[in-house]
Design a protein around this motif. Structure first.
Motif, short mmCIF file in Angstrom:
data_model
loop_
_atom_site.label_atom_id
_atom_site.label_comp_id
_atom_site.label_asym_id
_atom_site.label_seq_id
_atom_site.Cartn_x
_atom_site.Cartn_y
_atom_site.Cartn_z
N ALA A 73 0.83 -1.21 0.00
CA ALA A 73 0.00 0.00 0.00
C ALA A 73 0.86 1.25 0.00
O ALA A 73 0.56 2.23 -0.70
N PHE A 74 1.95 1.24 0.77
CA PHE A 74 2.85 2.39 0.80
C PHE A 74 3.50 2.60 -0.57
O PHE A 74 3.62 3.73 -1.05
N ALA A 75 3.90 1.50 -1.21
CA ALA A 75 4.53 1.60 -2.53
C ALA A 75 3.53 2.13 -3.57
O ALA A 75 3.89 2.94 -4.43
N GLU A 76 2.29 1.69 -3.48
CA GLU A 76 1.27 2.17 -4.41
C GLU A 76 1.05 3.67 -4.24
O GLU A 76 0.94 4.43 -5.22
N GLY A 77 0.98 4.12 -3.00
CA GLY A 77 0.82 5.55 -2.74
C GLY A 77 1.99 6.36 -3.25
O GLY A 77 1.82 7.44 -3.82
N ALA A 78 3.21 5.82 -3.06
CA ALA A 78 4.39 6.52 -3.55
C ALA A 78 4.37 6.62 -5.07
O ALA A 78 4.75 7.65 -5.65
N THR A 79 3.93 5.57 -5.74
CA THR A 79 3.83 5.60 -7.20
C THR A 79 2.86 6.67 -7.66
O THR A 79 3.13 7.40 -8.63
N GLN A 80 1.73 6.79 -6.98
CA GLN A 80 0.76 7.83 -7.33
C GLN A 80 1.35 9.23 -7.14
O GLN A 80 1.11 10.13 -7.94
N ASP A 81 2.12 9.40 -6.08
CA ASP A 81 2.74 10.70 -5.84
C ASP A 81 3.77 11.02 -6.92
O ASP A 81 3.87 12.18 -7.36
N ILE A 82 4.52 10.04 -7.36
CA ILE A 82 5.49 10.25 -8.44
C ILE A 82 4.77 10.64 -9.72
O ILE A 82 5.21 11.54 -10.46
N GLU A 83 3.66 9.97 -10.02
CA GLU A 83 2.88 10.32 -11.21
C GLU A 83 2.33 11.73 -11.12
O GLU A 83 2.30 12.47 -12.11
N GLU A 84 1.90 12.14 -9.93
CA GLU A 84 1.39 13.49 -9.73
C GLU A 84 2.50 14.52 -9.97
O GLU A 84 2.29 15.55 -10.62
#
Length: 243
Positions: A73-84
């Motif tokens: 879940a943490f990795a998924e959130g980090a990926t979304q932040d990178i995309e943002e």
């Protein structure tokens, strides 16, 4: 010359010196407006960059300390932040390019509109329109209008129409059946990073530079973007005067 962008030359009479002073003042108005816009944009962009960066920092710390079941879940959130962050940087670069000197080449606006409408699932009425402009920027303008309609326009049908005016310029309109835009916010929604009440910072798609880019791209092509109420409810975003 000392950096006081509010300084203006006095204008007396109607001779060539007065005309020169008037030209100087108009140029100074444009420079002052550009500098102020860049300052506001830099301040807003810095603020917007801080949020995903702070979330990324927290995610990295939690990845190191969290249980295996939580790390995904943490990795998924980090990926979304990178995309943002990637999207925001891309918008800032496009904004700078459009303000400097957009490329000019023949662009079939109706073809771009058909492709973007299919991508967004919008209904279209398209007249053949070709203009000399920046194709990638015009595509982004159409995409931002459609994404805005999908995000805030409710569940109703989104319409995309393209046509030519009597003076030969092109126009685009996107219509939705959402709550619409109050008259007092009709200009504010085109400000960079403007966020309506009820839309907090976070991974909600944000407002960012979406509509601000629409207006910048429109003006770079001799046009203007605005929003009006749609008959029967909803919003009508229109770009007119494209050349």
């Amino acid at each position: 010359g000392e950096g006081d962008y509010a300084a203006r030359a006095p204008v007396w009479g109607k001779d060539e010196v007065a005309r020169l002073a008037g030209s100087f003042n108009r140029a100074a108005d444009q420079v002052q407006s550009l500098v102020e816009t860049q300052r506001r944009g830099l301040a807003s962009a810095s603020h917007e960059l801080r949020s995903p960066l702070a979330r990324l920092r927290l995610a990295v710390e939690l990845l190191a300390e969290g249980a295996p079941a939580e790390r995904a879940a943490f990795a998924e959130g980090a990926t979304q932040d990178i995309e943002e962050l990637d999207a925001l940087v891309g918008d800032l670069l496009l904004s700078a390019r459009v303000q400097s000197a957009p490329a000019r080449a023949p662009v079939a606006l109706h073809s771009l509109a058909a492709e973007e409408a299919q991508r967004a699932g919008a209904t279209t009425t398209l007249a053949p329109v070709t203009l000399r402009g920046d194709g990638p920027a015009l595509r982004r303008m159409l995409r931002n209008l459609l994404e805005n309609a999908r995000r805030y326009g409710g569940e109703g049908e989104v319409l995309l129409n393209v046509g030519a005016a009597a003076d030969g310029s092109a126009w685009v309109e996107v219509l939705d059946r959402g709550p619409g835009v109050p008259n007092e916010l009709a200009e504010r929604v085109f400000e960079p990073f403007y966020r309506p009440a009820g839309h907090d910072e976070g991974r909600d798609g944000g407002v960012g530079l979406g509509l601000a880019l629409v207006r910048q791209i429109a003006r770079a092509h001799g046009g203007e973007a605005r929003v009006t109420p749609r008959d029967g409810g909803g919003a009508r975003f229109v770009v007119e005067g494209l050349r």
